[in-house]
Design an enzyme around this catalytic site. Sequence first.
Site, PDB file in Angstrom:
ATOM      1  N   HIS A 232      16.062   3.696   9.081  1.00  0.00           N
ATOM      2  CA  HIS A 232      16.547   3.111  10.327  1.00  0.00           C
ATOM      3  C   HIS A 232      18.058   2.911  10.214  1.00  0.00           C
ATOM      4  O   HIS A 232      18.590   2.692   9.120  1.00  0.00           O
ATOM      5  CB  HIS A 232      15.892   1.751  10.609  1.00  0.00           C
ATOM      6  CG  HIS A 232      14.434   1.827  10.899  1.00  0.00           C
ATOM      7  ND1 HIS A 232      13.505   1.021  10.280  1.00  0.00           N
ATOM      8  CD2 HIS A 232      13.741   2.625  11.744  1.00  0.00           C
ATOM      9  CE1 HIS A 232      12.297   1.306  10.738  1.00  0.00           C
ATOM     10  NE2 HIS A 232      12.421   2.285  11.616  1.00  0.00           N
TER      11      HIS A 232
ATOM     12  N   ALA B  73       0.817  -1.217   0.000  1.00  0.00           N
ATOM     13  CA  ALA B  73       0.000   0.000   0.000  1.00  0.00           C
ATOM     14  C   ALA B  73       0.848   1.264   0.000  1.00  0.00           C
ATOM     15  O   ALA B  73       0.313   2.369  -0.129  1.00  0.00           O
ATOM     16  CB  ALA B  73      -0.955   0.007   1.197  1.00  0.00           C
TER      17      ALA B  73
ATOM     18  N   GLU C  57      11.852   3.426  17.617  1.00  0.00           N
ATOM     19  CA  GLU C  57      11.692   2.430  16.562  1.00  0.00           C
ATOM     20  C   GLU C  57      12.328   1.088  16.916  1.00  0.00           C
ATOM     21  O   GLU C  57      12.516   0.239  16.055  1.00  0.00           O
ATOM     22  CB  GLU C  57      12.282   2.969  15.261  1.00  0.00           C
ATOM     23  CG  GLU C  57      11.622   4.251  14.784  1.00  0.00           C
ATOM     24  CD  GLU C  57      10.351   4.019  13.982  1.00  0.00           C
ATOM     25  OE1 GLU C  57      10.331   3.103  13.150  1.00  0.00           O
ATOM     26  OE2 GLU C  57       9.382   4.784  14.175  1.00  0.00           O
TER      27      GLU C  57
ATOM     28  N   CYS D 211      15.697  -6.687   9.203  1.00  0.00           N
ATOM     29  CA  CYS D 211      14.392  -6.159   9.608  1.00  0.00           C
ATOM     30  C   CYS D 211      13.493  -7.259  10.156  1.00  0.00           C
ATOM     31  O   CYS D 211      12.687  -7.029  11.051  1.00  0.00           O
ATOM     32  CB  CYS D 211      13.691  -5.484   8.426  1.00  0.00           C
ATOM     33  SG  CYS D 211      14.334  -3.860   7.972  1.00  0.00           S
TER      34      CYS D 211
ATOM     35  N   ARG E 279      13.209   9.015  12.577  1.00  0.00           N
ATOM     36  CA  ARG E 279      12.223   8.266  13.358  1.00  0.00           C
ATOM     37  C   ARG E 279      12.636   8.003  14.805  1.00  0.00           C
ATOM     38  O   ARG E 279      11.774   7.768  15.654  1.00  0.00           O
ATOM     39  CB  ARG E 279      11.921   6.944  12.663  1.00  0.00           C
ATOM     40  CG  ARG E 279      11.375   7.139  11.250  1.00  0.00           C
ATOM     41  CD  ARG E 279      10.866   5.833  10.696  1.00  0.00           C
ATOM     42  NE  ARG E 279      10.438   5.959   9.319  1.00  0.00           N
ATOM     43  CZ  ARG E 279       9.854   4.981   8.632  1.00  0.00           C
ATOM     44  NH1 ARG E 279       9.638   3.820   9.211  1.00  0.00           N
ATOM     45  NH2 ARG E 279       9.510   5.156   7.383  1.00  0.00           N
TER      46      ARG E 279
END
Length: 416
Positions: free
Chosen positions: A230, A19, A162, A347, A194
């Site tokens: 990140h 998305a 995060e 991740c 972040r």
Amino acid sequence: MTLVEINFDGLVGPSHNYAGLSLGNLAATAHAGEISYPRAAALQGLAKMQGNMELGLPQGFFLPLPRPNHRFLTQIAADGNTDHGLIAAAWSASSMWTANAATVSPGPDTRDGRCHLTTANLVTMPHRYQEWPDTARQLRLAFADEAHFAVHDPVPACFGDEGAANHMRMCRTHGDAGLEIFVYGRRGGPFPARQHEQASRIVARAHGLNPDAVLFVEQNPDAITAGAFHNDVVAVANERVLFTHELAFADPEGTYAAIREKMPEAEIVIVPASAVSLQEAIRTYLFNAQLLTLPTGEIALVIPMEAHESPTVRGWLDNMLAGNGPIRRVIPVDVKQSMANGGGPACLRLRVVADPQAVDPRFLLTPAKVQTIASVVEEWWPAQIDPATLGSTTLEHEVATARLRLIEALDLADLA
């Protein structure tokens, strides 16, 4: 008590979709609107877990969170006029990237000798902020033994956190006291930084870390601008080794000096921008790799296939292996479905140093569980999802049923 590193991978959920919800995540943006393949994605991730387990490494897993998230839809008062992006957020499968689940400090580093985990608040992105209550619930189930673990709720939402994606740990061996390195951002051109510095400092205090064994390091704003949303997109550490891009930190020389002062045995492997550009490092996720100590004591780098297929990256890695550096093996894995949404091998996992006997065994992978999970995924996970269909009652039934079948197969009704 035997302390070992256990990698807990997030199984890719049945609502896996493209998305394009993550500002600053170049891969997710590039693939927005495309068809995703949840079944293939979950099997790719499971194969990575199985591969690490077959190397002799302890391997855990976390289940997908409930999707669509009706709690979130209620909070935003969703109706027929709600922006489709917000509807899509409630379907996000991004909890599969468990490097963002929490920040973890093993017992040898903490004041009370327990492993501390602080659930990340992920406030910068709506599709991720909704995760933490269900993530905390799963962490408290997997690490329920309070003699060995302490699971914390997130830091206040005014400080973006995060999780382990902005945290590294260096040590002689996993069971020894280590140096914990928290990486925060201040700015990043058009993209948000972040990780808030104060969030990192709060986590360090809550975990009872020795201030002399902690570093707070600023991420290079140029790296954020280039798409390193990140720190684990540009640097990764394992035991005495830091593997980093030259442009990862705002003050690289100061960072290396501080690490060496606190840990003289540290080995820092720097990839110069002249050899691999920051853009190529981010495109291929060279540093979003699993840097692992194998049972033989050899250090291996598990990289995405995209890095292995890049002539520039492959050339640098081949030269590294031909030398006498600390990283002795490079192992490519296919996680293309995750990569297309902006998440590589690192991740997909949360590193926890603990005694496996203290962990709820339902969350530890075995060969039998690999077969069980694969069977459920092959039978129940959707073959593909068009993001335009998110919100469909037919798809909702399919996604919810798939997750329920996995919960039943793994005897994890606590998470239903």
